[in-house]
Design a protein around this motif. Structure first.
Motif, short mmCIF file in Angstrom:
data_model
loop_
_atom_site.label_atom_id
_atom_site.label_comp_id
_atom_site.label_asym_id
_atom_site.label_seq_id
_atom_site.Cartn_x
_atom_site.Cartn_y
_atom_site.Cartn_z
N PRO A 166 -64.96 -22.48 -20.50
CA PRO A 166 -64.98 -21.82 -22.00
C PRO A 166 -64.07 -20.73 -22.60
O PRO A 166 -64.01 -19.81 -21.75
CB PRO A 166 -66.35 -21.90 -22.65
CG PRO A 166 -67.03 -21.67 -21.42
CD PRO A 166 -66.17 -22.37 -19.97
N ALA A 167 -63.63 -20.68 -23.79
CA ALA A 167 -62.89 -19.43 -24.23
C ALA A 167 -63.75 -18.31 -24.13
O ALA A 167 -64.86 -18.46 -24.84
CB ALA A 167 -62.28 -19.83 -25.56
N PRO A 168 -63.48 -17.23 -23.66
CA PRO A 168 -64.38 -16.13 -23.67
C PRO A 168 -64.40 -15.38 -25.13
O PRO A 168 -63.40 -15.24 -25.88
CB PRO A 168 -63.84 -15.07 -22.82
CG PRO A 168 -62.35 -15.39 -22.78
CD PRO A 168 -62.42 -16.90 -23.00
N VAL A 169 -65.65 -14.69 -25.46
CA VAL A 169 -65.55 -13.87 -26.63
C VAL A 169 -64.93 -12.54 -26.08
O VAL A 169 -65.22 -12.27 -25.08
CB VAL A 169 -67.16 -13.62 -27.02
CG1 VAL A 169 -67.04 -12.75 -28.03
CG2 VAL A 169 -67.67 -14.88 -27.40
N CYS A 170 -64.14 -11.97 -26.85
CA CYS A 170 -63.52 -10.87 -26.69
C CYS A 170 -63.76 -9.95 -27.60
O CYS A 170 -63.73 -9.77 -28.62
CB CYS A 170 -61.81 -10.94 -26.78
SG CYS A 170 -61.33 -12.47 -25.55
N ALA A 202 -55.95 -16.07 -22.55
CA ALA A 202 -57.11 -16.78 -21.96
C ALA A 202 -58.03 -17.57 -22.48
O ALA A 202 -58.32 -18.60 -22.20
CB ALA A 202 -58.26 -15.50 -21.29
N ARG A 203 -58.24 -17.23 -23.87
CA ARG A 203 -58.79 -18.12 -24.98
C ARG A 203 -58.17 -19.33 -25.08
O ARG A 203 -58.63 -20.44 -25.34
CB ARG A 203 -59.11 -17.21 -26.35
CG ARG A 203 -60.00 -16.18 -26.29
CD ARG A 203 -60.20 -15.56 -27.51
NE ARG A 203 -60.69 -16.61 -28.64
CZ ARG A 203 -61.78 -17.03 -28.91
NH1 ARG A 203 -62.67 -16.60 -28.18
NH2 ARG A 203 -61.86 -17.81 -29.63
N GLU A 204 -56.81 -19.31 -24.89
CA GLU A 204 -55.93 -20.61 -25.14
C GLU A 204 -55.99 -21.55 -24.04
O GLU A 204 -56.22 -22.69 -24.20
CB GLU A 204 -54.72 -20.02 -25.49
CG GLU A 204 -53.60 -20.91 -26.58
CD GLU A 204 -52.33 -20.11 -26.82
OE1 GLU A 204 -51.45 -20.98 -26.30
OE2 GLU A 204 -52.34 -19.16 -27.29
N HIS A 205 -55.65 -20.85 -22.78
CA HIS A 205 -55.67 -21.55 -21.73
C HIS A 205 -56.87 -21.81 -20.78
O HIS A 205 -56.77 -22.70 -19.88
CB HIS A 205 -54.67 -21.15 -20.88
CG HIS A 205 -53.08 -21.00 -21.64
ND1 HIS A 205 -52.51 -22.23 -21.45
CD2 HIS A 205 -52.39 -20.33 -22.39
CE1 HIS A 205 -51.44 -22.27 -22.41
NE2 HIS A 205 -51.30 -21.01 -22.83
N LEU A 206 -57.76 -21.04 -20.91
CA LEU A 206 -59.10 -21.11 -19.71
C LEU A 206 -59.48 -22.81 -20.00
O LEU A 206 -60.17 -23.18 -19.09
CB LEU A 206 -60.06 -19.94 -19.87
CG LEU A 206 -59.52 -19.07 -19.11
CD1 LEU A 206 -60.70 -17.79 -19.19
CD2 LEU A 206 -59.14 -19.23 -17.59
N VAL A 254 -63.59 -8.21 -32.96
CA VAL A 254 -64.26 -9.10 -32.00
C VAL A 254 -63.66 -10.51 -32.16
O VAL A 254 -63.81 -11.10 -33.53
CB VAL A 254 -65.88 -9.29 -32.32
CG1 VAL A 254 -66.48 -10.30 -31.68
CG2 VAL A 254 -66.36 -7.79 -31.98
N VAL A 255 -63.36 -11.14 -31.22
CA VAL A 255 -62.90 -12.75 -31.39
C VAL A 255 -63.77 -13.72 -30.63
O VAL A 255 -63.95 -13.46 -29.56
CB VAL A 255 -61.61 -12.64 -30.82
CG1 VAL A 255 -60.79 -14.00 -31.15
CG2 VAL A 255 -60.54 -11.57 -31.23
N THR A 256 -64.46 -14.65 -31.37
CA THR A 256 -64.69 -14.18 -32.81
C THR A 256 -66.09 -13.73 -33.10
O THR A 256 -66.93 -14.01 -32.32
CB THR A 256 -64.64 -15.70 -33.48
OG1 THR A 256 -65.60 -16.64 -33.00
CG2 THR A 256 -63.08 -16.45 -33.31
N ASP A 257 -66.31 -13.33 -34.16
CA ASP A 257 -67.57 -13.04 -34.70
C ASP A 257 -68.52 -13.91 -34.64
O ASP A 257 -69.65 -13.76 -34.15
CB ASP A 257 -67.39 -12.50 -36.24
CG ASP A 257 -68.57 -11.43 -36.53
OD1 ASP A 257 -68.95 -10.42 -36.19
OD2 ASP A 257 -69.31 -11.99 -37.54
N GLU A 258 -68.30 -15.19 -35.18
CA GLU A 258 -69.29 -16.20 -35.22
C GLU A 258 -69.62 -16.42 -33.66
O GLU A 258 -71.01 -16.85 -33.20
CB GLU A 258 -68.78 -17.56 -35.58
CG GLU A 258 -68.58 -17.43 -37.00
CD GLU A 258 -67.11 -16.77 -37.16
OE1 GLU A 258 -66.16 -17.00 -36.60
OE2 GLU A 258 -67.01 -15.91 -38.12
N GLU A 259 -68.67 -16.59 -32.67
CA GLU A 259 -69.09 -17.00 -31.37
C GLU A 259 -69.72 -15.74 -30.65
O GLU A 259 -70.65 -16.08 -29.62
CB GLU A 259 -67.56 -16.80 -30.49
CG GLU A 259 -66.81 -18.25 -30.79
CD GLU A 259 -65.48 -18.31 -30.08
OE1 GLU A 259 -64.85 -18.96 -30.53
OE2 GLU A 259 -65.29 -17.44 -29.07
N LEU A 260 -69.75 -14.60 -30.96
CA LEU A 260 -70.55 -13.55 -30.62
C LEU A 260 -72.03 -13.62 -30.98
O LEU A 260 -72.76 -13.41 -30.31
CB LEU A 260 -69.85 -11.89 -31.11
CG LEU A 260 -70.80 -10.80 -30.58
CD1 LEU A 260 -70.89 -10.80 -29.00
CD2 LEU A 260 -70.38 -9.59 -31.29
#
Ligand SMILES: N[C@@H](Cc1ccc(O)cc1)C(=O)O
Length: 315
Positions: free
Chosen positions: A191-195, A181-185, A14-20
Motif C-alpha cells: 500500500p501507498a505509505p503516508v508521507c 513510492a506512493r504511485e508505484h508501490l 502530510v500526504v494525505t491528512d485523511e490517511e494519517l
C-alpha cells in the motif's frame, strides 16, 4: 497532546491528512526515517529525529534505517568509510532520545533476492526522467549523475515495503521520492505509505546548511562550541529566515515546557513563553532583543545537547 497533533506539529506537509487520521485509529502503526550515515549528526537531522519522537509518543512503532548502501550509491565515500560512521550515528540517535526504536542497517535487509526483484520490477516501471528528478534535492553532484543515483530512489521505495512501515518521515527534500513510492508501490503489492514531511532548516548563517560550511551545530559540539556558534548566528530583527527562531521552534520547544528569556530589568525583565507562537509574536513586535533571544536559545540547546554529547562520547 493528542496523537494527531503530535504527528503533524512542525511539519510542512502530510500526504494525505485523511490517511494519517485513519492510520492513527489503527491499533498498530509503523513509521520510519532513513538516514545516510554522516560524519556528524546535526540540527538538520534532529528535525526528523524530533518528529519520530513525536510519533513514538503518538503510539507509532519507529524504525530508523541507517542507509549505508544509499550513502555509497550517492557517492558519499567507500563502503568501509560509510560503515564506520553508521555505528557512530546510531549512538547519536539513541543519545538524542530515540531509544526503543528499531535500528536497521541498509545492507542487512537490502541484499536479498526478494528485495532485488522488487527493485528490478520498479526500475522497469519508472522512467529515467522521473528517477532523476526525484533526486534533485537528495543527490550529490546531480549535474553529472551516476546510474547508482537512479537506483537510489527505487531502493528507497523498496525499503518502505521491506521494513513494512505504514508511514515515511523525511524532510521536504524527500518529497519526489515519496510521491514515486506512493504511485508505484501498489504495483508490487504494497500500500501507498503516508508521507510526513518536515521543513529543511537553514544554517546558523541563514544560508543552506552544510557541515563543510561550518554553519551547523552537531552532537559532537561542546558547550563552548555551541556558545561560540550561537553568538555568531544570524538573527535578523524579523521572523523570516531567522535561524535562531528556527532552533527555538524545531529543537527547543518540542523538548521543553517553557522558554525563559532573560532581559535586563530596564527592558522589562524576564519573560517566559509556553508556546513558540507567543515567543515569535513578541519577537516580531520588537519586545525581545536578538541578543537575548540568542542567549536563551544557546542555553536551552546546551541543556538538550550536553547529555547527548556525554552519552555518545562516554565510552
Ligand atoms: N534519501 C534519504 C536517505 C534515505 C535512504 C533510504 C531510505 O529508505 C530512506 C531515506 C536522505 O536524503 O538522506
Amino acid at each position: 497532546m493528542d496523537p494527531y497533533e503530535l504527528a503533524t506539529r512542525n511539519t510542512v506537509e502530510v500526504v494525505t491528512d485523511e490517511e494519517l487520521r485513519a492510520l492513527i485509529d489503527r491499533p498498530v502503526r509503523r513509521v520510519y526515517t532513513g538516514y545516510e550515515p554522516s560524519g556528524e549528526i546535526h540540527l538538520g537531522h534532529m528535525v526528523t529525529v524530533n518528529k519520530l519522537m513525536d510519533l513514538q509518543q503518538a503510539g507509532f512503532e519507529v524504525t530508523v534505517l541507517i542507509a549505508d548502501l544509499h550513502a555509497f550509491l550517492n557517492r558519499k565515500g567507500t563502503m568501509e568509510e560509510i560503515r564506520e560512521t553508521a555505528e557512530y550515528n546510531r549512538r547519536c540517535f539513541e543519545g538524542l532520545g530515540l531509544r526503543g526504536a528499531k535500528y536497521v542497517l541498509g545492507t542487512d535487509v537490502q541484499l536479498t533476492p526478494e528485495y532485488e526483484l522488487a527493485v528490478l520490477k520498479l526500475s522497469q516501471a519508472i522512467t529515467l526522467n522521473r528517477a532523476k528528478r526525484s533526486m534533485d534535492e537528495v543527490g550529490r553532484q546531480m549535474d553529472n549523475p551516476t546510474v547508482s543515483q537512479m537506483v537510489y530512489p527505487i531502493m528507497q521505495m523498496v525499503d518502505i515495503a521491506t521494513l513494512e512501515v505504514d508511514a515515511a518521515v523525511g524532510g521536504i527534500d524527500q518529497r519526489k521520492i515519496h510521491m514515486l513510492a506512493r504511485e508505484h508501490l501498489p504495483s508490487i503489492g504494497y500500500p501507498a505509505p503516508v508521507c510526513i514531511h518536515t521543513p529543511i532548516i537553514n544554517g546558523l548563517d541563514g544560508k543552506k546548511m552544510s557541515s563543510s560550511a561550518g554553519n551547523v551545530i552537531s552532537v559532537a559540539d561542546s558547550e563552548e562550541d555551541i556558545k561560540k556558534k550561537m553568538k555568531k548566528a544570524f538573527c535578523p530583527p524579523e521572523v523570516e529566515n531567522n535561524p535562531v527562531l528556527e532552533i527555538l521552534r524545531y529543537h527547543v520547544f518540542p523538548r521543553t515546557d517553557a522558554v525563559a528569556i532573560r532581559r535586563p530589568a530596564k527592558f522589562g525583565g524576564d519573560r517566559e513563553f509556553a508556546a513558540y507562537e507567543d515567543l515569535e509574536r513578541a519577537y516580531a513586535a520588537g519586545e525581545i532583543h536578538p541578543l537575548d533571544l540568542k542567549t536563551a536559545a544557546a542555553a536551552h540547546l546546551i541543556d538538550i545537547l550536553a547529555p547527548v554529547h556525554d552519552y555518545v562520547f562516554s565510552r
